[in-house]
Design an enzyme around this catalytic site. Sequence first.
Site, PDB file in Angstrom:
ATOM      1  N   LYS A  64      -2.810  -5.010 -19.731  1.00 38.06           N
ATOM      2  CA  LYS A  64      -2.403  -5.699 -18.497  1.00 38.06           C
ATOM      3  C   LYS A  64      -3.433  -6.764 -18.118  1.00 38.06           C
ATOM      4  O   LYS A  64      -3.096  -7.819 -17.658  1.00 38.06           O
ATOM      5  CB  LYS A  64      -2.243  -4.703 -17.346  1.00 38.06           C
TER       6      LYS A  64
ATOM      7  N   HIS B 287      11.336 -33.864 -33.760  1.00 41.91           N
ATOM      8  CA  HIS B 287      10.039 -34.079 -34.438  1.00 41.91           C
ATOM      9  C   HIS B 287       9.659 -32.881 -35.286  1.00 41.91           C
ATOM     10  O   HIS B 287       8.484 -32.608 -35.492  1.00 41.91           O
ATOM     11  CB  HIS B 287       8.970 -34.373 -33.376  1.00 41.91           C
TER      12      HIS B 287
ATOM     13  N   LYS C 193       7.984 -14.017 -22.540  1.00 39.67           N
ATOM     14  CA  LYS C 193       8.535 -12.737 -22.065  1.00 39.67           C
ATOM     15  C   LYS C 193       9.264 -12.025 -23.200  1.00 39.67           C
ATOM     16  O   LYS C 193       9.094 -10.835 -23.416  1.00 39.67           O
ATOM     17  CB  LYS C 193       9.505 -12.975 -20.897  1.00 39.67           C
TER      18      LYS C 193
ATOM     19  N   ASN D 207       1.198  -0.238   6.133  1.00 37.74           N
ATOM     20  CA  ASN D 207       1.512  -1.004   4.934  1.00 37.74           C
ATOM     21  C   ASN D 207       2.236  -2.256   5.396  1.00 37.74           C
ATOM     22  O   ASN D 207       3.236  -2.178   6.099  1.00 37.74           O
ATOM     23  CB  ASN D 207       2.418  -0.193   3.996  1.00 37.74           C
ATOM     24  N   GLY D 208       1.716  -3.433   5.045  1.00 42.50           N
ATOM     25  CA  GLY D 208       2.372  -4.680   5.439  1.00 42.50           C
ATOM     26  C   GLY D 208       1.334  -5.739   5.753  1.00 42.50           C
ATOM     27  O   GLY D 208       0.158  -5.608   5.423  1.00 42.50           O
TER      28      GLY D 208
ATOM     29  N   GLU E  44       6.759 -10.892 -26.072  1.00 41.28           N
ATOM     30  CA  GLU E  44       5.715  -9.886 -25.787  1.00 41.28           C
ATOM     31  C   GLU E  44       6.293  -8.499 -25.525  1.00 41.28           C
ATOM     32  O   GLU E  44       5.578  -7.508 -25.624  1.00 41.28           O
ATOM     33  CB  GLU E  44       4.836 -10.333 -24.627  1.00 41.28           C
TER      34      GLU E  44
ATOM     35  N   TRP F 275      -3.788  -1.554  -1.107  1.00 39.52           N
ATOM     36  CA  TRP F 275      -3.763  -2.765  -1.931  1.00 39.52           C
ATOM     37  C   TRP F 275      -4.156  -3.876  -0.969  1.00 39.52           C
ATOM     38  O   TRP F 275      -3.329  -4.347  -0.190  1.00 39.52           O
ATOM     39  CB  TRP F 275      -2.375  -3.000  -2.520  1.00 39.52           C
TER      40      TRP F 275
ATOM     41  N   GLU G  54       7.598 -19.843 -20.826  1.00 37.97           N
ATOM     42  CA  GLU G  54       7.456 -18.516 -20.220  1.00 37.97           C
ATOM     43  C   GLU G  54       8.601 -17.593 -20.647  1.00 37.97           C
ATOM     44  O   GLU G  54       8.370 -16.419 -20.941  1.00 37.97           O
ATOM     45  CB  GLU G  54       7.396 -18.652 -18.689  1.00 37.97           C
TER      46      GLU G  54
ATOM     47  N   CYS H  28       0.865  -1.180   0.000  1.00 39.54           N
ATOM     48  CA  CYS H  28       0.000   0.000   0.000  1.00 39.54           C
ATOM     49  C   CYS H  28       0.901   1.228   0.000  1.00 39.54           C
ATOM     50  O   CYS H  28       2.112   1.131   0.129  1.00 39.54           O
ATOM     51  CB  CYS H  28      -0.844   0.020   1.263  1.00 39.54           C
TER      52      CYS H  28
ATOM     53  N   ARG I 141       1.186   1.922  -5.902  1.00 37.82           N
ATOM     54  CA  ARG I 141       1.399   0.920  -4.841  1.00 37.82           C
ATOM     55  C   ARG I 141       0.105   0.265  -4.401  1.00 37.82           C
ATOM     56  O   ARG I 141       0.098  -0.694  -3.629  1.00 37.82           O
ATOM     57  CB  ARG I 141       2.078   1.554  -3.631  1.00 37.82           C
TER      58      ARG I 141
HETATM   59  C1  AGP Z   1       2.007 -12.149 -19.190  1.00 35.07           C
HETATM   60  O1  AGP Z   1       3.265 -11.491 -19.263  1.00 35.07           O
HETATM   61  C2  AGP Z   1       0.935 -11.465 -19.961  1.00 35.07           C
HETATM   62  N1  AGP Z   1       0.777 -10.149 -19.494  1.00 35.07           N
HETATM   63  C3  AGP Z   1      -0.352 -12.287 -20.069  1.00 35.07           C
HETATM   64  O2  AGP Z   1      -0.025 -13.512 -20.676  1.00 35.07           O
HETATM   65  C4  AGP Z   1      -1.086 -12.613 -18.748  1.00 35.07           C
HETATM   66  O3  AGP Z   1      -0.351 -13.548 -17.993  1.00 35.07           O
HETATM   67  C5  AGP Z   1      -2.446 -13.217 -19.102  1.00 35.07           C
HETATM   68  O4  AGP Z   1      -3.186 -12.238 -19.797  1.00 35.07           O
HETATM   69  C6  AGP Z   1      -3.246 -13.689 -17.878  1.00 35.07           C
HETATM   70  O5  AGP Z   1      -3.519 -12.609 -17.060  1.00 35.07           O
HETATM   71  P1  AGP Z   1      -4.085 -12.898 -15.571  1.00 35.07           P
HETATM   72  O6  AGP Z   1      -3.017 -13.655 -14.849  1.00 35.07           O
HETATM   73  O7  AGP Z   1      -4.345 -11.541 -14.986  1.00 35.07           O
HETATM   74  O8  AGP Z   1      -5.335 -13.722 -15.715  1.00 35.07           O
END
Ligand code: AGP
Length: 609
Positions: free
Chosen positions: A604, A505, A486, A98-99, A489, A74, A482, A2, A27
């Site tokens: 996001k 394959h 990263k 905060n904590g 994206e 938060w 993953e 927070c 935050r």
């Molecule tokens: C991950 O870097 C991306 N931003 C995206 O794949 C994300 O993980 C996905 O949209 C799922 O989001 P969520 O965890 O909020 O459900």
Amino acid sequence: MCGIIGYIGEKNAVSVVIDGLKRLEYRGYDSAGIACLLDGKIKTVKCKGKIKNLEALIDDTLKDSKMAIGHTRWATHGKPSDENAHPHCSGSIALVHNGIIENYSEIKKELQKEGYNFVSQTDTEVIAHLVRKYREENLSLEDAVRKAVKRLKGSYAIVLMDEKEPDKLIGVRMESPLVVGISDNEKFIASDVPAFLNHCNKVIFLEDGEMIVLNKKDFKVYNLEGKEKKKELVTITWTASMAEKGGFKHFMLKEIYEQPRALSDTIRGRVLAEEGEIVFEEFGLTKDELKKVEKIYLVACGTSYHACLIGEYMIENIAKVPVEVDIASEFRYRNMPFERNSLFVAITQSGETADTLAALRYAKKSGVKTLTICNVLGSTASREADAVFYTHSGPEIGVASTKAFTSQIVALYILSIGLSIAKENSSKTLIKNLLEELLLLPRMAEETLALDKKIQALAKEVYRKPNFLYLGRGLNYPVALEGALKLKEISYIHAEGYAAGEMKHGPIALVEEGFPVIFIVSEDSYLDKTVSNIEEIKARDGFVITFSSSNMAKIRKLSDRFIYVKGINSYLNTVLFSIPLQLLAYHVALLRGCDVDQPRNLAKSVTVE
Ligand code: AGP
């Protein structure tokens, strides 16, 4: 995580605090509030929602106050609501925090028995009542605060005021940041520098176990035994924007570096390593409910889906419960006939991803018990699932998920151990070892961050490459997926994660001279086979970059670039490998001039289908 702020001086304290809260909104932003001292009385205004909602409730009558505290939340305990918003008051005390107070429920029960009336579901409220209780034992405010915080287990940064002491603000720090701005006739205290950098750049950073008493003209710092401490003033040279990112260039880099704290906060209060136990209540599921589980479904999108794939290995190997993993956008249309005694787990950082919510609702409609592993209290997923396990990684602002992902892995690790304890199918020694190894993770994650310079040099060598393959076996296969996500994206390079055993394959046809192939290698049963896969790539002149927890000379020799990652166990190594891969993606994207925090075409939280 927070944002808290306090001010005492000659300005309009409420205006200074509101402005500071806006600069701390990154935050946390699910509720906000202020308390100020006016005509010898504490006035409190607080509400659910963002700071602009709070501003709408504040009228001019408060403009003459010269001392105020504020909070932007938060939520970790108690959903976002007006009554759960800070400040929390008790008698003449007003306090922001905060904590995470791990032992708040036992203190709350004790205080309720003594007649203290609680109006919120938060852990914070116990602190306000404790200070009041000790003040009513005729202790000075300083002594009452010291006695109160000594009762607390967990992390806290608190700022409080007492209307009986109209020219005094007190702050205490334990594992949550507190920084103090020192000017001649005014003082500031906050979670982070951005809150008051526009007023003051001479600061004191409090350490754990330190308490500061602020007056308009002077200040004193003490330890919790009451011994005065000398502190040096530091001059901040950051811009306000850099300060919001804690001095980091981007939120993504800040969040990568926050992972040791995020992991520690996600573990905090959930694990009893010495007893070989976990705190089942944190999952909202009883031991008996977990004991009955015969099948688990892990469903998510994107990075969270990769956490599911890691969870599959953990649960099947530790708890010996069969797991089915699926991408939410596929699962929701499969008309899955669930097996009896199933547990459906939706993993979602935001708690708002449309496909994941649709899958969760399908499972609920099918009568299956549902759990969500989520980072946002009060989000749709956390309200709709039968049970919730919160990752306490704090707000994740960067679109590319980093600290939330590694916190999800920790959550799944604890769930796997909890399932095994409930089913009594692992030895106590194994359970204790797994839990003790978990407690090592935050510090090991810190050590992994020390690879940053090396990764930066590697990024300079490869950032112009048009394609990458990421390869791993076992638990390192989802790590490869993953790592590739990263990179693609945020740097827009085409990168594919693949099971290393799948190369022959088809995908190996891609490999030609200089083609970059990233291997993730653990000291485990897949080691020899993975070495063979490296040889296959080398035989075709690929450029092999190896991240390895094995120091085997042969792997070093075969690799064009070798990065040793000190491991713990194959489950937790997925976290330790992911951190350098996050750093690689970050530095490559930076070199390519990409918008790291807000990559093109992405959001996001994907709240649409
Ligand atoms: C991950 O870097 C991306 N931003 C995206 O794949 C994300 O993980 C996905 O949209 C799922 O989001 P969520 O965890 O909020 O459900």
